[in-house]
Design an enzyme around this catalytic site. Structure first.
Site, PDB file in Angstrom:
ATOM      1  N   LYS A  66     -71.939 -10.804  25.211  1.00 22.39           N
ATOM      2  CA  LYS A  66     -72.503 -12.154  25.077  1.00 22.39           C
ATOM      3  C   LYS A  66     -74.038 -12.138  25.048  1.00 22.39           C
ATOM      4  O   LYS A  66     -74.708 -12.801  25.835  1.00 22.39           O
ATOM      5  CB  LYS A  66     -72.012 -13.052  26.207  1.00 22.39           C
ATOM      6  CG  LYS A  66     -70.497 -13.233  26.256  1.00 22.39           C
ATOM      7  CD  LYS A  66     -70.096 -14.165  27.390  1.00 22.39           C
ATOM      8  CE  LYS A  66     -68.599 -14.396  27.439  1.00 22.39           C
ATOM      9  NZ  LYS A  66     -67.863 -13.204  27.926  1.00 22.39           N
ATOM     10  N   THR A  73     -84.736  -9.155  20.169  1.00 25.35           N
ATOM     11  CA  THR A  73     -84.019  -8.448  21.228  1.00 25.35           C
ATOM     12  C   THR A  73     -82.523  -8.415  20.953  1.00 25.35           C
ATOM     13  O   THR A  73     -81.865  -7.382  21.132  1.00 25.35           O
ATOM     14  CB  THR A  73     -84.296  -9.113  22.585  1.00 25.35           C
ATOM     15  OG1 THR A  73     -85.698  -9.040  22.851  1.00 25.35           O
ATOM     16  CG2 THR A  73     -83.544  -8.407  23.703  1.00 25.35           C
ATOM     17  N   GLN A 199     -60.308 -19.970  35.083  1.00 21.12           N
ATOM     18  CA  GLN A 199     -60.223 -20.549  33.748  1.00 21.12           C
ATOM     19  C   GLN A 199     -59.818 -22.015  33.854  1.00 21.12           C
ATOM     20  O   GLN A 199     -58.994 -22.386  34.687  1.00 21.12           O
ATOM     21  CB  GLN A 199     -59.180 -19.796  32.898  1.00 21.12           C
ATOM     22  CG  GLN A 199     -59.396 -18.293  32.822  1.00 21.12           C
ATOM     23  CD  GLN A 199     -60.471 -17.895  31.829  1.00 21.12           C
ATOM     24  OE1 GLN A 199     -61.112 -18.740  31.235  1.00 21.12           O
ATOM     25  NE2 GLN A 199     -60.677 -16.613  31.645  1.00 21.12           N
TER      26      GLN A 199
END
Length: 245
Positions: A66, A73, A199
């Site tokens: 992620k 970068t 979740q």
């Protein structure tokens, strides 16, 4: 014509919460598995060497780090990540159009430099631990969660990425907007009877695929099962039965 994916091709096993030796020992007991997810925890503790170990076992890798930073970068990180042989790599869609486009180009270059096929970059939309209330209260985002995910997925598609990561709740709407081969990879998969843990936006394997998901990321319901091989087989069977219906 592209052959339909097998159940094993549609299931990505998340090796979260494991050290290198544990992850390799675990996956060696599941010869039917085709895909694994390497996330931040395992990658930081084991380094890129664990990717080579997994590839030696014939596994395809979803490298879920992620990336979210300035364009240069992120591009540099994706160039290196692609050289490790990961087939899928994640970047945050919120990094913006320039970062996404540069990351895609850099990943292609990084893979080509070592003679590998270019990976598919996936844009992370809204994490499955978030809900509408937190999105508004903590990030001051007035959009509905569905609208936010659709906006970020469109940004990814316009930037040349191969797909996005979203919860199964948003898949149906996204699939109408983005037909295959744009990949919709969905975490938050919970077979019947499994705990939700952290979740929030979850769905069963069959329901997520019926909604239009390309691949499913599943971790604890398999990795923490009493019999992981049997749990994996049950998920595959659920997918097979869906395909026969």
């Amino acid at each position: 014509m592209t052959s339909p994916l097998t159940p094993a091709d549609q299931l990505i096993i998340a090796l979260d919460g494991m050290e290198r030796a544990e992850a390799l020992a675990f996956i060696s007991k599941l010869p039917e598995v085709s895909w694994v997810k390497v996330g931040l925890e395992l990658f930081v503790s084991a380094g890129p060497e664990v990717l080579a170990d997994l590839r030696e076992q014939g596994l395809q890798i979803f490298l879920d780090l992620k990336f979210h930073d300035i364009p240069a970068t992120i591009a540099g990180a994706c160039r290196r990540a692609a050289s490790f042989g990961a087939e899928l790599i994640t970047v945050h869609a919120c990094a913006g159009r320039a970062a996404l486009a540069e990351a895609q180009a850099a990943a292609c270059e990084g893979a080509a430099e070592v003679g590998l096929s270019a990976p598919r970059l996936l844009a992370v939309t809204v994490l499955t631990s978030w809900d509408q209330k937190r999105l508004a209260n903590e990030l001051c985002i007035p959009q509905s969660l569905q609208a936010r995910v659709e906006w970020l997925a469109e940004l990814a598609a316009e930037s040349g990425l191969g797909g996005c990561v979203c919860s199964p709740w948003e898949v149906s709407g996204l699939r109408r907007l983005h037909p295959s081969p744009f990949e919709l990879v969905t975490p938050g998969i919970r077979p019947s009877g499994a705990e939700l843990a952290d979740q929030v936006r979850v769905m069963s394997p069959a329901a997520a695929l019926n909604a239009g998901a390309s691949r499913l990321v599943i971790g604890r319901p398999i990795t923490r099962a009493v019999d992981p091989a049997e749990a994996f087989a049950r998920c595959c069977l659920e997918i097979e039965q869906r395909q026969l219906d």
